[in-house]
Write a protein that holds these residues in place. Sequence first.
Motif, PDB file in Angstrom:
ATOM      1  N   GLY A 224       1.271  -1.669  -0.240  1.00  0.00           N
ATOM      2  CA  GLY A 224       0.120  -0.304  -0.159  1.00  0.00           C
ATOM      3  C   GLY A 224       0.689   1.029   0.076  1.00  0.00           C
ATOM      4  N   TYR A 225       1.896   0.912   0.590  1.00  0.00           N
ATOM      5  CA  TYR A 225       3.019   2.079   0.838  1.00  0.00           C
ATOM      6  C   TYR A 225       3.538   2.979  -0.439  1.00  0.00           C
ATOM      7  CZ  TYR A 225       7.117   5.064   1.784  1.00  0.00           C
ATOM      8  OH  TYR A 225       8.105   5.980   1.769  1.00  0.00           O
ATOM      9  N   PRO A 228      -1.064   3.019  -4.519  1.00  0.00           N
ATOM     10  CA  PRO A 228      -2.447   2.539  -4.032  1.00  0.00           C
ATOM     11  C   PRO A 228      -3.311   1.384  -4.269  1.00  0.00           C
ATOM     12  CG  PRO A 228      -1.687   4.347  -5.608  1.00  0.00           C
ATOM     13  CD  PRO A 228      -1.157   4.418  -5.843  1.00  0.00           C
ATOM     14  N   GLU A 230      -5.622  -1.813  -4.681  1.00  0.00           N
ATOM     15  CA  GLU A 230      -6.509  -1.595  -5.817  1.00  0.00           C
ATOM     16  C   GLU A 230      -7.866  -3.201  -4.644  1.00  0.00           C
ATOM     17  OE1 GLU A 230      -5.681  -1.777  -9.570  1.00  0.00           O
ATOM     18  OE2 GLU A 230      -4.267   0.001  -9.608  1.00  0.00           O
ATOM     19  N   THR A 931      -4.920   9.907  -4.910  1.00  0.00           N
ATOM     20  CA  THR A 931      -4.360   8.750  -4.600  1.00  0.00           C
ATOM     21  C   THR A 931      -2.545   9.490  -3.653  1.00  0.00           C
ATOM     22  OG1 THR A 931      -3.472   8.561  -6.853  1.00  0.00           O
ATOM     23  CG2 THR A 931      -4.713   6.899  -6.110  1.00  0.00           C
ATOM     24  N   GLY A 932      -1.692   8.977  -3.419  1.00  0.00           N
ATOM     25  CA  GLY A 932      -0.981   8.655  -2.746  1.00  0.00           C
ATOM     26  C   GLY A 932      -1.010  10.211  -2.203  1.00  0.00           C
ATOM     27  N   ALA A1111      -0.509   5.733   4.404  1.00  0.00           N
ATOM     28  CA  ALA A1111      -0.624   5.263   3.098  1.00  0.00           C
ATOM     29  C   ALA A1111      -2.338   4.179   2.608  1.00  0.00           C
ATOM     30  CB  ALA A1111       0.372   4.845   2.147  1.00  0.00           C
ATOM     31  N   THR A1112      -1.806   2.639   3.279  1.00  0.00           N
ATOM     32  CA  THR A1112      -2.469   2.021   3.462  1.00  0.00           C
ATOM     33  C   THR A1112      -3.835   2.082   4.078  1.00  0.00           C
ATOM     34  OG1 THR A1112      -0.576   0.591   3.624  1.00  0.00           O
ATOM     35  CG2 THR A1112      -2.546  -0.532   3.680  1.00  0.00           C
ATOM     36  N   ARG A1114      -5.560   4.425   4.364  1.00  0.00           N
ATOM     37  CA  ARG A1114      -6.456   5.803   3.913  1.00  0.00           C
ATOM     38  C   ARG A1114      -7.256   5.076   2.292  1.00  0.00           C
ATOM     39  NH1 ARG A1114      -2.728  10.109   2.090  1.00  0.00           N
ATOM     40  NH2 ARG A1114      -1.899   8.625   0.902  1.00  0.00           N
ATOM     41  N   GLN A1115      -6.320   3.531   0.975  1.00  0.00           N
ATOM     42  CA  GLN A1115      -6.743   3.711   0.052  1.00  0.00           C
ATOM     43  C   GLN A1115      -7.972   2.319   0.701  1.00  0.00           C
ATOM     44  OE1 GLN A1115      -6.287   5.113  -1.652  1.00  0.00           O
ATOM     45  NE2 GLN A1115      -6.555   3.762  -3.889  1.00  0.00           N
ATOM     46  N   ARG A1118     -10.990   4.050   1.245  1.00  0.00           N
ATOM     47  CA  ARG A1118     -11.678   4.260  -0.117  1.00  0.00           C
ATOM     48  C   ARG A1118     -12.563   3.022  -0.150  1.00  0.00           C
ATOM     49  NH1 ARG A1118      -7.067   8.054  -2.286  1.00  0.00           N
ATOM     50  NH2 ARG A1118      -7.141   9.764  -0.656  1.00  0.00           N
ATOM     51  N   ASN A1232      -6.955  12.254   5.614  1.00  0.00           N
ATOM     52  CA  ASN A1232      -7.869  11.614   4.699  1.00  0.00           C
ATOM     53  C   ASN A1232      -9.453  13.380   4.677  1.00  0.00           C
ATOM     54  OD1 ASN A1232      -7.456   9.301   4.047  1.00  0.00           O
ATOM     55  ND2 ASN A1232      -8.282   8.577   6.361  1.00  0.00           N
TER      56      ASN A1232
END
Length: 1508
Positions: A224-225, A228, A230, A931-932, A1111-1112, A1114-1115, A1118, A1232
Amino acid sequence: MFTKSFNLRKPVGVSNRTFNSSWPDLPECFQLSVLSWVQCIYLWAVSPIYIFCLKKNKKGYIMMSLLNRFKTAFGFLLWIVCWIDLFYTLHEGNQPPIYYVTPLVLGMTMLLATFLIQFERLRGVQSSGVLFIFWLLCLLCATVPFRSKILQALMSDIFTDKLRFTTFYFYFSMVVCEFILCCFNEKPPLFSNVVTDPNPCPEATAGFLSRITFWWFTSMAVKGYKMPLEAKDLWSLNKRDSSKVMVPRLLNEWEKEEAKAKLRYVKLKSWKDPGGEGESSPEEVEVLLSSKKVAHQPSFLRALVKAFGPYFLIGSGYKLLQDIITFVNPQLLKMLILFIKEKDVPNWWGYTLACLMFFTALLQTLILHHQFQYCFVTGMNVRTAVIGAIYRKALVITNAAKRSSTVGEIVNLMSVDAQRFMDLTTFLNMLWSAPLQIMLALYFLWQILGPSVLAGVAVMIMLIPFNAFIAMKTRAYQVEQMQHKDARIKLMNEILNGIKVLKLYAWESSFKEKVLAIRQKELIVLRKTAYLGALSTMAWTSAPFLVALTTFAVYVTVDEKNILDAETAFVSISLFNILRFPLNMLPQVISSLVQASVSLKRVQNFLSHDELDPDSVNRSNTVTVTVVNGKFTWGKDDAPVLHNINVMVPQGSLLAVVGHVGCGKSSLISALLGDMEKVEGEVSVRGSVAYVPQQAWIQNATLRDNILFGNPYNEQKYNSVLEACALTPDLQVLPGGDMTEIGEKGINLSGGQRQRVSLARALYSDADVYLLDDPLSAVDAHVSKHIFDNLIGPEGALKGKTRILVTHGISFLPQVDNIMVMVDGRVSEMGSYQDLLKQNGAFAEFLRNYALEDIMEEDEASVILTLFSSVSSLPCAPFYRQMSIMSSDGENPRSRSVRRHGCSQRKHSESQDKKKPREMEKLIQAETAETGQVKGKVYLEYVKAVGPLLSVVICFLYGCQSAASIGTNIWLSEWTNDAVTNSTAENVQMRVGVYAALGFAQGILIMIASFTLAMGNIGAAKKLHFNLLTNKFHTPQSFFDTTPIGRIINRFSKDIYVIDEALPSTVLMFLGTFFVSLSTILVIVSSTPIFAVVIVPLAVIYVFVQRFYVATSRQLKRLESVSRSPIYSHFSETITGCSVIRAYGRHSAFVLMSDIKVDENQKSYYPGIVSNRWLGVRIEFIGNCIVLFAGLFAVTGKDSLSPGLVGLSVSYALQVTMSLNWMVRMTSELENNIVAVERVKEYSETKTEAPWEVEDKKPPPEWPMQGNVEFNDYSVRYREGLDLVLKDITLRVKGGEKIGIVGRTGAGKSSMTLCLFRLLEAAGGEITIDNVKISEIGLHDLRSKLTIIPQEPVLFSGTLRMNLDPFEKYSDEEVWKALEHSHLHKFVSNQAAKLDLECSEGGENLSVGQRQLVCLARALLRKTRILILDEATAAIDLETDDLIQSTIRTQFEDCTVFTIAHRLNTIMDYTRVLVLDKGRIAEFDTPTNLISKRGIFYGMAKDAGLAQ
């Protein structure tokens, strides 16, 4: 004193050797007994339970590997070593018994361990926690003799007992090897499902160490770092968490509960009616029924507890352990402070204490996070199971039950209530743990401070109602806030939907004021909430201080002898800190319990609803469809709807069911499907059934999937089905053919198309019996004829099948086999068409009523067809035909499907947007999911919005508050040092006074700081919303044509909500935790400066972990929110179509689909839980290191430090873990949430149109006087990069002329009007009105002097008066006059509210004709010199149209009128007619001249029958 406190329980000789020497050692007897037996007792105690568990859970066996062989070999060697010791002792003789017992016991234990290694292999265990702990204990216990044997060897000259020396070191090295090997993992067992899974969750195969530290998650954090995450990167869900396992588990328990409840009811009944003689009276039955409802609903709670309790209890066990360990550290702190006081105690004591503190903290971390893991997983499982249970129930509840809970309510059960259970499970343990922690803390405090504790506790208890009051007020404000927000979003939605009309009328500023007025109310409520928030922050921050102050003040003043020394003060403070958490949590837990109990009731009621009886329809009869003496009702308590029904439909015949509206035709179909309650009689239907409901049910899937409905695809059959249902022409105009995705509820199909898809589904399913509920009502006459001939009729595709057709169409009746006439729920007559006509009964009367209408319909249809055949031969209408497209949506399904060509794409996205806010979310994310990392610029933007100076002030205030907080504690440590110098008595007053002053200063500062922060945040929110709103009103029309409305609404709802509510609290928490962490580091560094060396590496690790986590997570968040909406949309879709699903027997397929969607969602939720645990363990480890180093450095600098300072620095260190952990969470939240600022910013800076007013170019107020309009070489295009729509138009119109504009679709008629209003800006040339160039003046100056009656009437919700005159320029008389001229006077004066008549959203409560007349009234009020009339086509009946035309002729006699005409008869008396063709002027002359020229106009007039 120090030694005394430790030596109470030890024999004197031992204690000196062990505790007071600087080379401590334990006696040999202790080493041989206690240290050797600890691990043995542990393993023998655990193994019976462990072996039992292994026997129950077999995962397949593991092949013998090299690792396993080594483990086993070492186990045997250890056994041999122990027995060598034993035999050697026997050989020596005359040794104490311990020398015999210990090797024997140890040897047996090693054998047991070796057995377990093999047994685990056979049971498929890849890594063993039990053995890991065993080898760890062996290692720890062997370290002491390891050291003492070396010490003995060094001290004594003669080396005795060589054999035991050798065997021990051999034993030690073996144990070390076993321990190391135990950390590695075995291969997965054979035949396990891990091997077959494409992306298995590594947790299943993770080793014990990896599990307790959540190390197995690291691979995802790293992934994830790097990029992003999926959906495809997510691990499969563990089998035990899947719907397949969870839902049946809950349902089994629930069914048991239901059975019990039934049994109780039966017992109660037999108890009420013991002899059973005679019928029980109706009253008694009533009592029984009501008592059944109350007392004997099966308990859903019990079912939940039985299904998920055992797993949850493991978590509770961890919680209990953790609660107990929490209280170890304050005791260790006490010893550490005592140690610092005593100067002659050996140093290793201090180091031991520091290490012990570190280990207890570490153990506490691991245990706490495992407890959380268990609770969260339980919560997740409960949600899965509850959603599954509700879904399954919703498919089978009776119609009566369905009426009591709407679709929205049931979806709420799924989303809100299931979520509440999930949230509760995480806190549930606090119910018993909080009182336990409170009691323990009070017990220890009492020991230190005696009764003075009660003073502190009293303060705490007094704060509870204060906090509760604040919470209640806040909740009330939140409700109010939501109401304002909803009102604002509703208004925005309307504004965006009618933005074109607002621009044409130049009404933007009026509506902007309305939005800002609501916004102002919103901000006022936000401000009140902020005041309360500041108060509660103050209470929360000052609570520990107030408690400490009252306690210490009372303690010191009650008794002269009470001296406040370091251990008393700091141990009490650390205990008070422990006490703070449960006291704050209890109210929260209780409120969430109350919410969950409400949810529990709702779910229980829903699951207790009656279900449809699956056996009400007999499926095994010989004759196809029969009903004998049928009597049916919709609900048990309702009156019957169908009486005495007797029907028999022979195999392969076609039965038509006719009758007036509401006579029970559809109910009959439902009865045959088994959807009604059968009161008496027999129903049998043989074979499979296909059902076409009256309102077509369409899934959100591709068109092809809708037709196949789970059957395999067969091209030839499929094409013939499309042909029979007249769908082939429609496929050509859909953007993706039959792979076009159909929106929710079939939104992008017309009514007729939906119905035909529904028919196609039935035909494709190839069933035995077809139940068709009025499928032909939604389609046009000629289409219905085609369908009857090719599908239903005697020659259609269904010939030979049994068909029951409910219909209103009379023309088909002669062709059916039998007709059944229904009147008021009974069959009045039945027979063939001829028979019934002869009988001259109800049927003949029915025919007389309907025949006339039917014939008229037929004629009208043929007229429409001829019209359209002329239209459809034209080239496809270009993309931008909004003006003429927007008319006639859904009014006339046929016209819609002709018109769909090039416009379908945009139309599709728009309409979907309006109806699908939730799906929209997903589309938007696909295109602007950030992203990022968030750019620093965004933070700066926000700081700018808050105000740079204010931001600095806020930070300064927070700094001051931290300084005051450190000050109070340093003062406290100084105060405790008085005890050392014995100067306490005289200073008490001064000490207490200053302590109080500092503490209150801190409370007031934090209140001012959080208040200033809230004001800054609200200011920013106001500014950002204002800019967004202003920009959107100034944005050109083209932006709204290309941007889905949902996307803009999202900015106004979701993102503004985040800026209003989520961001401020995040910033508050972030600043709070940041300053707490900072002050901790400062205090520790100032007391032990060497600590600064450790900060750098710890900070590096901290930042490193934090970046990975943010990073992880947050994704993952989502992905989770994207995968959540399909669950609910699929669910609401299923409920609306459950009768269709049941009829086709697709019940289980839909259950499976729902389960898959839930599992997809949990797939992203589960790593989200784990990521928090992963982070927690790592960050708390850093916190624990800080504790360790603070302790170690305190010991090294022991001579220079006062006990007060040590107490201060270590008690600060003990607190830091929590704030470090929160700081990472808050950083992540902040990232976020700050994205919302970025998104709002993006839409506040889109390109704007020309200014509304240009000061130096203002036209005179009475302009235009004459109404002359000139076009000079005028060209225009819709957007950059598109072709010209109008090319070099030059024409002059004198004031007062009436001009008709005609042309084929796409000729540029609508564009002419848009140019006059400058909705489109010129690409070349210019337009002048009364010698003023319109391109030079302000838009409002121009638009307010022109009047348009648009093609489709747009009304806004509000009063009628507001819709006519939003600026309130005109008097009531003028308004009434306008209403009179527009023929609305009668309608409005009949209303009670008169002019204040409320129009609903879009004017839904007025008919289309009335809406059109309201637009006319608007025009009459404005009465400008130039009127543009975009004639309404299908939206309006001929009568209204004539009214409008006649009004215009009389009222606008002296004005210049431009009419875009669709019906030529309206413009035959105009001065001139302008014929456009492909954007150029083709003809321009009087109507009579044009007809005599026989050009384009003549052709059109001839088509319309106006010219010969």
